[in-house]
Write a protein that holds these residues in place. Structure first.
Motif, PDB file in Angstrom:
ATOM      1  N   GLN A 157       0.806  -1.220   0.000  1.00 46.20           N
ATOM      2  CA  GLN A 157       0.000   0.000   0.000  1.00 46.20           C
ATOM      3  C   GLN A 157       0.841   1.272   0.000  1.00 46.20           C
ATOM      4  O   GLN A 157       0.602   2.177  -0.806  1.00 46.20           O
ATOM      5  CB  GLN A 157      -0.942   0.006   1.202  1.00 46.20           C
ATOM      6  CG  GLN A 157      -1.962  -1.121   1.190  1.00 46.20           C
ATOM      7  CD  GLN A 157      -2.818  -1.111  -0.067  1.00 46.20           C
ATOM      8  OE1 GLN A 157      -3.454  -0.112  -0.383  1.00 46.20           O
ATOM      9  NE2 GLN A 157      -2.823  -2.212  -0.781  1.00 46.20           N
ATOM     10  N   ARG A 189       0.966   3.963  -3.232  1.00 49.43           N
ATOM     11  CA  ARG A 189       0.480   5.341  -3.107  1.00 49.43           C
ATOM     12  C   ARG A 189       1.515   6.353  -3.624  1.00 49.43           C
ATOM     13  O   ARG A 189       1.158   7.331  -4.291  1.00 49.43           O
ATOM     14  CB  ARG A 189       0.129   5.643  -1.648  1.00 49.43           C
ATOM     15  CG  ARG A 189      -1.155   4.979  -1.171  1.00 49.43           C
ATOM     16  CD  ARG A 189      -1.601   5.528   0.174  1.00 49.43           C
ATOM     17  NE  ARG A 189      -2.863   4.935   0.577  1.00 49.43           N
ATOM     18  CZ  ARG A 189      -2.976   3.855   1.343  1.00 49.43           C
ATOM     19  NH1 ARG A 189      -1.893   3.253   1.784  1.00 49.43           N
ATOM     20  NH2 ARG A 189      -4.161   3.371   1.664  1.00 49.43           N
ATOM     21  N   GLU A 242       1.253   8.960  -6.972  1.00 45.44           N
ATOM     22  CA  GLU A 242       1.591  10.385  -6.948  1.00 45.44           C
ATOM     23  C   GLU A 242       2.601  10.727  -8.043  1.00 45.44           C
ATOM     24  O   GLU A 242       2.486  11.766  -8.713  1.00 45.44           O
ATOM     25  CB  GLU A 242       2.153  10.761  -5.578  1.00 45.44           C
ATOM     26  CG  GLU A 242       1.132  10.679  -4.446  1.00 45.44           C
ATOM     27  CD  GLU A 242       1.751  11.002  -3.100  1.00 45.44           C
ATOM     28  OE1 GLU A 242       2.954  11.378  -3.069  1.00 45.44           O
ATOM     29  OE2 GLU A 242       1.055  10.882  -2.079  1.00 45.44           O
ATOM     30  N   GLU A 272      -6.877   6.629  -8.708  1.00 48.90           N
ATOM     31  CA  GLU A 272      -6.927   6.852  -7.277  1.00 48.90           C
ATOM     32  C   GLU A 272      -8.176   6.207  -6.673  1.00 48.90           C
ATOM     33  O   GLU A 272      -8.118   5.501  -5.672  1.00 48.90           O
ATOM     34  CB  GLU A 272      -6.902   8.347  -6.977  1.00 48.90           C
ATOM     35  CG  GLU A 272      -6.828   8.651  -5.476  1.00 48.90           C
ATOM     36  CD  GLU A 272      -6.671  10.135  -5.211  1.00 48.90           C
ATOM     37  OE1 GLU A 272      -6.555  10.514  -4.037  1.00 48.90           O
ATOM     38  OE2 GLU A 272      -6.672  10.906  -6.179  1.00 48.90           O
ATOM     39  N   HIS A 285      -8.128   2.986  -4.086  1.00 50.93           N
ATOM     40  CA  HIS A 285      -8.622   3.011  -2.714  1.00 50.93           C
ATOM     41  C   HIS A 285      -9.752   2.007  -2.505  1.00 50.93           C
ATOM     42  O   HIS A 285     -10.004   1.600  -1.377  1.00 50.93           O
ATOM     43  CB  HIS A 285      -9.091   4.419  -2.354  1.00 50.93           C
ATOM     44  CG  HIS A 285      -7.965   5.380  -2.111  1.00 50.93           C
ATOM     45  ND1 HIS A 285      -7.041   5.190  -1.108  1.00 50.93           N
ATOM     46  CD2 HIS A 285      -7.609   6.515  -2.755  1.00 50.93           C
ATOM     47  CE1 HIS A 285      -6.154   6.196  -1.134  1.00 50.93           C
ATOM     48  NE2 HIS A 285      -6.470   6.993  -2.126  1.00 50.93           N
TER      49      HIS A 285
END
Length: 439
Positions: free
Chosen positions: A390, A394, A398, A433, A437
């Motif tokens: 995770q 992430r 980005e 995104e 999630h």
């Protein structure tokens, strides 16, 4: 030594050891000193001891007189028997029966072979690594087995408790894929990848350079790598060599580009078949360094790294994980694009190569809406669960969202060309995104 009495002795001829002999009585010639005692008969009968065969024949003859047929068992062969009526067929060669013990031995041997074959099938689980209890055994691929590859790989797929897929099935006939040893090789990579990692804060030991200068250098080297049309392995190894050298040796700002050029040269010598000329590297550095400078830096880097060029980079893990993900060209392009974005960033050095590769594949599958995002086969071969990926994923998301912005755009421009399927432009409009999630 006393001499033997002379006399005429005939050859014995048949001594009764041939099946079908008609008599056990034999004729011999008497010596001369015995011929004088018996002038009427020069020949005498010599009675041999009664044998089992002769005794059986006599017993059968007696029983025939009383109307009986008795089976005679010969001790020499428990399976062979003869009745009185079979005496007429003596001259035939009797049928040979194998003893029961031999037949049982063959059955046990066949059973043992079958058990051995089953053990080999159980021991070689397609797509899975050997467990700790079998690490001391020799893992054999049953090449001489009657079971073909399809049946062999389906053994595991048919087991409900083991849903792993055989990812090496297509490479079974390829000797360069070394299917027999591939699990051991990647197990070794996972154990030794720590040796290719560098301290995450090594730049704090440098007095004249910082992580921004490193990012500029790596971004430039990616462009050089693309212009020279070098292999993927070369780029990842070159950056690894540079980071390991900078973590152990202080470098002045004016020599940082020289470290980059020399690191790329060393990686080319290790990975490439056709290595670019030394003059080519001097030319791309705009003549800032001479041939002597490059050779001197090459010697310094090799001595500092103790000539250790064989380290697992993210590339070796990426190839294995893409194979486990049943990748196509699109997923492969996206994964390498995300990986190279990570190579520029100093903060991504805190992740080991295997985790970085697994996170890039995971993020790529998210972007392409592949379901399930992380399969049990991927988890098995990467040794990472979704939860462990995770944080890295992430950060990759980005980097993807900020790609093409700012001054360091070599990776984005590289993957915007048709040669790389314009994957950077296509993926720029893809929002991952929300989908990420939701997993």
């Amino acid at each position: 030594m006393a001499s033997r009495p002379s006399g005429n002795r005939r050859a014995l001829g048949d001594i009764g050891n041939i099946v079908g002999a008609l008599s056990a009585t034999y004729l011999v010639t008497k010596p001369q000193h015995q011929q004088q005692q018996n002038h009427t008969n020069n020949l005498i009968e010599i009675d041999r001891p009664t044998t089992r065969r002769k005794f059986g024949a006599e017993l059968t003859a007696k029983n025939q007189l009383h109307g009986k047929a008795t089976k005679i068992i010969i001790e020499d062969d428990p399976k062979q028997s003869r009745t009185a009526s079979s005496r007429k067929k003596r001259n035939r060669i009797p049928e040979i029966h194998e003893p029961k013990s031999i037949q049982m031995g063959e059955e046990e041997e066949e059973q043992e072979k079958e058990n051995t074959r089953k053990k080999k099938l159980e021991r070689w689980e397609c797509g899975s690594s050997f467990n700790a209890s079998m690490s001391t055994e020799t893992a054999e691929l049953p090449l001489d087995s009657e079971v073909d590859l399809q049946e062999w790989c389906e053994v595991e797929m048919e087991e409900a408790e083991s849903p792993l897929r055989c990812i090496d099935k297509s490479d079974f006939q390829n000797p360069l894929a070394v299917v027999e040893y591939i699990d051991d090789i990647y197990s070794f990579y996972h154990r030794t990848e720590i040796n290719s990692c560098v301290p995450t804060n090594y730049m704090s030991n440098q007095t004249d350079i910082n992580h921004k200068m490193r990012a500029i250098l790596v971004d430039w080297l990616i462009e050089v790598h693309y212009k020279f049309e070098l292999m993927h392995e070369t780029l990842f190894l070159a950056i690894n060599i540079i980071d390991r050298y900078l973590s152990r040796q202080g470098v002045m700002r004016k020599y940082l580009q020289l470290v980059g050029v020399t690191g790329m040269l060393l990686a080319c010598k290790y990975e490439e078949i056709c290595v670019p000329l030394l003059e080519d590297f001097i030319y791309i550095s705009d003549g800032a360094y001479t041939r002597v400078d490059v050779l001197k830096m090459e010697k310094s880097m090799l001595n500092t790294l103790q000539f250790n060029m064989s380290v697992p980079t993210p590339f070796v893990f990426m190839k294995r994980f893409l194979k486990a993900a049943e990748s196509d060209t699109k997923l492969e392009m996206v994964s390498f694009y995300l990986m190279e974005l990570c190579m520029v960033e100093y903060q991504m050095l805190k992740f080991p190569p295997s985790l970085l590769s697994a996170a890039a594949v995971y993020a790529g599958r998210c972007m392409l809406r592949r379901s399930p995002t992380w399969t049990k086969t991927l988890r098995h071969h990467s040794t990472y669960s979704e939860d462990q990926l995770q944080e890295c994923v992430r950060l990759i998301v980005e980097l993807h969202q900020n790609a093409g912005q700012g001054k360091l755009t070599s990776v984005y421009r590289k993957y915007s060309f048709s040669k790389n399927s314009c994957i950077a432009i296509l993926m720029k409009t893809t929002t991952i995104e929300t989908h990420f999630h939701s997993n």
